[in-house]
Design a protein around this motif. Structure first.
Motif, short mmCIF file in Angstrom:
data_model
loop_
_atom_site.label_atom_id
_atom_site.label_comp_id
_atom_site.label_asym_id
_atom_site.label_seq_id
_atom_site.Cartn_x
_atom_site.Cartn_y
_atom_site.Cartn_z
N GLN A 7 0.83 -1.20 0.00
CA GLN A 7 0.00 0.00 0.00
C GLN A 7 0.86 1.26 0.00
N ALA A 8 1.94 1.26 0.76
CA ALA A 8 2.83 2.41 0.81
C ALA A 8 3.48 2.65 -0.55
N THR A 9 3.88 1.59 -1.21
CA THR A 9 4.49 1.70 -2.54
C THR A 9 3.49 2.26 -3.54
N LEU A 10 2.29 1.72 -3.53
CA LEU A 10 1.25 2.18 -4.45
C LEU A 10 0.87 3.63 -4.16
N HIS A 11 0.82 3.98 -2.90
CA HIS A 11 0.52 5.36 -2.50
C HIS A 11 1.57 6.31 -3.07
N THR A 12 2.83 5.93 -3.00
CA THR A 12 3.91 6.75 -3.54
C THR A 12 3.77 6.93 -5.05
N VAL A 13 3.44 5.85 -5.75
CA VAL A 13 3.26 5.93 -7.20
C VAL A 13 2.11 6.87 -7.54
N VAL A 14 1.00 6.76 -6.81
CA VAL A 14 -0.16 7.62 -7.07
C VAL A 14 0.19 9.08 -6.82
N MET A 15 0.88 9.37 -5.73
CA MET A 15 1.23 10.75 -5.43
C MET A 15 2.20 11.32 -6.47
N MET A 16 3.08 10.47 -7.00
CA MET A 16 3.98 10.91 -8.07
C MET A 16 3.17 11.29 -9.31
N CYS A 17 2.10 10.57 -9.58
CA CYS A 17 1.25 10.86 -10.73
C CYS A 17 0.52 12.20 -10.58
N LEU A 18 0.24 12.58 -9.34
CA LEU A 18 -0.51 13.81 -9.09
C LEU A 18 0.38 15.04 -9.00
N GLN A 19 1.66 14.86 -8.70
CA GLN A 19 2.58 15.98 -8.56
C GLN A 19 2.76 16.70 -9.89
N GLY A 20 2.88 18.01 -9.82
CA GLY A 20 3.14 18.79 -11.01
C GLY A 20 1.90 19.15 -11.81
N ARG A 21 0.74 18.69 -11.39
CA ARG A 21 -0.50 19.06 -12.09
C ARG A 21 -1.02 20.35 -11.45
N ASN A 22 -1.05 21.40 -12.24
CA ASN A 22 -1.48 22.71 -11.74
C ASN A 22 -2.96 22.77 -11.40
N GLU A 23 -3.74 21.84 -11.95
CA GLU A 23 -5.19 21.86 -11.74
C GLU A 23 -5.59 21.28 -10.39
N ILE A 24 -4.65 20.64 -9.70
CA ILE A 24 -4.94 19.92 -8.46
C ILE A 24 -4.24 20.60 -7.29
N ILE A 25 -4.93 20.68 -6.16
CA ILE A 25 -4.31 21.13 -4.92
C ILE A 25 -3.78 19.88 -4.23
N ALA A 26 -2.50 19.58 -4.41
CA ALA A 26 -1.91 18.31 -3.99
C ALA A 26 -1.95 18.10 -2.47
N ASP A 27 -1.88 19.17 -1.70
CA ASP A 27 -1.87 19.04 -0.24
C ASP A 27 -3.19 18.51 0.31
N ASP A 28 -4.27 18.66 -0.43
CA ASP A 28 -5.59 18.23 0.03
C ASP A 28 -6.03 16.90 -0.58
N CYS A 29 -5.12 16.17 -1.21
CA CYS A 29 -5.47 14.89 -1.82
C CYS A 29 -5.48 13.78 -0.78
N GLU A 30 -6.40 12.86 -0.97
CA GLU A 30 -6.46 11.66 -0.13
C GLU A 30 -6.42 10.45 -1.05
N VAL A 31 -5.64 9.45 -0.64
CA VAL A 31 -5.50 8.24 -1.44
C VAL A 31 -5.84 7.04 -0.57
N HIS A 32 -6.73 6.19 -1.07
CA HIS A 32 -7.08 4.95 -0.38
C HIS A 32 -6.83 3.80 -1.35
N ILE A 33 -6.12 2.80 -0.86
CA ILE A 33 -5.74 1.68 -1.71
C ILE A 33 -6.14 0.38 -1.04
N VAL A 34 -6.77 -0.49 -1.81
CA VAL A 34 -7.11 -1.82 -1.35
C VAL A 34 -6.32 -2.81 -2.20
N VAL A 35 -5.53 -3.64 -1.53
CA VAL A 35 -4.71 -4.63 -2.23
C VAL A 35 -5.22 -6.01 -1.87
N ALA A 36 -5.56 -6.79 -2.88
CA ALA A 36 -6.03 -8.16 -2.68
C ALA A 36 -4.84 -9.11 -2.65
#
Length: 98
Positions: free
Chosen positions: A15-44
């Protein structure tokens, strides 16, 4: 006076690894306020995962197109960088930052 302890659920390494990948995808996008993002991941256990991203966006962004781009980018990066299979990427717009 005895205070109650708060038990926090610890994220797995996956989950920590996937969270890092997701946050990397969101960084640098001017349309998003990155500090207010929440990520929830379910791994089977079978290596499949579901990602839910809650975002705060700027109102001038083309919301539908941007959400579709984010979904695709996250799914592609997880597939490329990890051994996990993405079942779904849910993008939720919590609010617009006006």
């Amino acid at each position: 006076m005895k205070t109650g302890a708060i038990r926090l659920r610890k994220r797995s390494v996956a989950q920590a690894t996937l969270h890092t990948v997701v946050m990397m995808c969101l960084q640098g996008r001017n349309e998003i306020i990155a500090d207010d993002c929440e990520v929830h991941i379910v791994v089977a256990d079978d290596g499949h995962c579901t990602v839910t991203v809650s975002l705060v966006m700027k109102p001038e962004a083309p919301l539908l197109l941007l959400c579709q781009q984010i979904q695709k980018h996250i799914a592609e990066e997880i597939a490329f960088m990890t051994p996990f299979t993405v079942d779904a990427v849910h993008v939720v717009v919590k609010r617009l930052d006006i």
